[in-house]
Design an enzyme around this catalytic site. Structure first.
Site, short mmCIF file in Angstrom:
data_model
loop_
_atom_site.label_atom_id
_atom_site.label_comp_id
_atom_site.label_asym_id
_atom_site.label_seq_id
_atom_site.Cartn_x
_atom_site.Cartn_y
_atom_site.Cartn_z
CG HIS A 96 -2.47 0.18 0.47
ND1 HIS A 96 -3.42 0.34 1.82
CD2 HIS A 96 -2.84 1.38 -0.49
CE1 HIS A 96 -4.20 0.87 0.53
NE2 HIS A 96 -4.30 1.36 -0.19
CG ASP A 123 -5.88 0.02 4.38
OD1 ASP A 123 -6.04 -1.46 5.08
OD2 ASP A 123 -5.28 -0.02 3.96
CG HIS A 125 -3.90 -1.25 8.30
ND1 HIS A 125 -4.23 -2.44 7.43
CD2 HIS A 125 -4.08 -2.34 10.30
CE1 HIS A 125 -3.37 -3.56 8.51
NE2 HIS A 125 -3.44 -3.00 9.99
CG ASP A 127 -2.83 2.12 5.55
OD1 ASP A 127 -1.98 1.81 6.52
OD2 ASP A 127 -2.60 1.86 3.91
CG HIS A 140 1.92 -1.25 4.88
ND1 HIS A 140 2.04 -2.28 4.73
CD2 HIS A 140 2.62 -0.83 5.37
CE1 HIS A 140 1.77 -2.96 5.44
NE2 HIS A 140 2.67 -2.25 6.14
CG ASP A 226 -5.09 -3.14 2.34
OD1 ASP A 226 -4.56 -4.45 2.56
OD2 ASP A 226 -4.22 -2.63 3.37
CG ASP A 228 -5.12 -5.27 5.32
OD1 ASP A 228 -6.04 -3.93 5.51
OD2 ASP A 228 -4.26 -4.74 5.54
CD GLU A 271 0.33 -4.14 2.23
OE1 GLU A 271 0.34 -5.10 2.24
OE2 GLU A 271 0.51 -3.28 2.05
C1 DIR Z 1 0.27 0.15 11.21
C2 DIR Z 1 -0.13 -1.55 10.23
N1 DIR Z 1 -0.11 0.83 11.49
C3 DIR Z 1 1.71 0.24 11.07
N2 DIR Z 1 -0.01 -1.14 9.09
C4 DIR Z 1 -0.90 -1.42 7.73
O1 DIR Z 1 2.99 -0.81 10.18
O2 DIR Z 1 1.60 1.50 10.97
N3 DIR Z 1 -0.75 -2.88 7.44
N4 DIR Z 1 -1.25 -0.55 6.93
O3 DIR Z 1 -0.95 -2.82 6.47
MN MN Z 2 -3.75 -0.84 4.14
MN MN Z 3 -4.38 -2.84 5.51
#
Ligand code: DIR
Ligand code: MN
Ligand code: MN
Ligand code: MN
Length: 308
Positions: A96, A123, A125, A127, A140, A226, A228, A271
């Site tokens: 991502h 998603d 998350h 991000d 990402h 994404d 996920d 992803e």
């Molecule tokens: C978590 C996970 N917030 C990090 N982030 C993501 O690593 O900063 N996982 N995008 O897919």
């Molecule tokens: Mn993402």
């Molecule tokens: Mn994600």
């Protein structure tokens, strides 16, 4: 529509290897054929190459692979800007982190046409980390913060021609948010529909309200999907599974409503990690979702024996 596929085998934005095989996974799962079956023309531009790297040091020692992700962002921002004028770009990730490039490039294109730019972010998350706030150091987790012009990216990532207005971003499926992201999302005015909101209201009304806003503003809509976002039970081929994700029908309904709206002008598929997938089932599901976005309806869906 004229669909332009572009592979972006970026994997340095995640904590594990395998996303570089994502573009191949989408191709092997029959993406081009599925689009052609729906009457679209398809042009596969192959895989993008990153811009030359330069050494970059950042005081946040947690950050991983900053020069690599910046080099991909430079190349993809330019490519997205160009592709945005040629048809419907479908970006085959890659992690991502690539959205740093697509959001900035497509937003720049929209600004030139004088239309407001909107983003649907599907998603687990948000991000929304900056280079200073990321704890994992996986880049990402940062593209939305960068593309909306949050401070701290200057001198590392390329300057933004047209920062994305955070109030024009709608996130759906969110269920893993770090503390620094939580406060920043609220302050910025991003619309966040977490999984609880989906449970309570259903994805239909939540998405409908956003699409209405986009339509009334005569906006351009970028969709960033994404893997996920989906529940790990139906989409295991991703490195960052989070329980309690979108179901098969919730995901398809979103795509079907997007199709009916006619608003989506570009798409990220990110992803996918074929190394973690089970005989391609996640890649096949993602291709089916793209088909729904591009016009396949429940009554026309082909039956597939022996998969998923
Ligand atoms: C978590 C996970 N917030 C990090 N982030 C993501 O690593 O900063 N996982 N995008 O897919
Ligand atoms: Mn993402
Ligand atoms: Mn994600
Ligand atoms: Mn490196």
């Amino acid at each position: 529509k004229h669909c332009i596929l572009l592979g972006v085998p970026l994997q340095e934005g995640t904590g594990r290897l395998g996303c570089d095989m994502g573009p191949g996974g989408f191709r092997a799962a029959g993406l081009a054929g599925a689009l052609q079956e729906l009457g679209h023309s398809v042009e596969d531009r192959g895989n993008l190459a990153p811009a030359p790297q330069r050494p970059l040091g950042h005081p946040n020692q947690a950050i991983k692979h900053l020069p690599e992700v910046v080099a991909w962002t430079e190349a993809l921002a330019e490519a997205s800007y160009r592709l945005g004028a040629e048809g419907m770009p479908i970006i085959l990730g890659g992690d991502h982190g690539l959205a740093a490039g697509t959001l900035s490039g497509f937003s720049r294109r929209a600004a030139e046409t004088g239309r407001p730019f909107f983003v649907l972010w599907l998603d687990a998350h948000p991000d929304f980390h900056t280079l200073d706030s990321t704890v994992s150091g996986n880049l990402h987790g940062c593209p939305v913060a960068y593309a909306t012009g949050r401070p701290g990216f200057e001198g590392y990532f390329p300057p933004l021609a047209a920062p994305v207005n955070p109030e024009n971003i709608c996130m759906i499926g969110i269920r893993s948010v770090d503390p620094a992201e939580r406060t920043a999302l609220t302050a910025a005015g991003v619309t966040v529909h977490d999984m609880r909101a989906i449970d309570e209201h259903g994805v239909g009304p939540l998405l409908q309200a956003f699409l209405k806003r986009v339509a009334e503003a005569n906006g351009v809509l970028h969709v960033s999907l994404d893997v996920d976002f989906l529940d790990p039970g139906i989409a295991p081929g991703v490195g960052t599974t989070v329980p309690g994700g979108a179901t098969f029908r919730e995901a398809h309904l979103i795509m079907e409503m997007l199709h009916d709206s006619g608003l989506a002008t570009s798409l990220d598929l990110v992803e996918l990690n074929p190394f973690l997938d089970e005989r391609g089932r996640t890649a096949l599901l993602m291709v089916d979702l793209v088909a729904s976005l591009m016009g396949r309806r429940v009554m026309d869906r082909p039956t597939r024996a022996g998969t998923a």
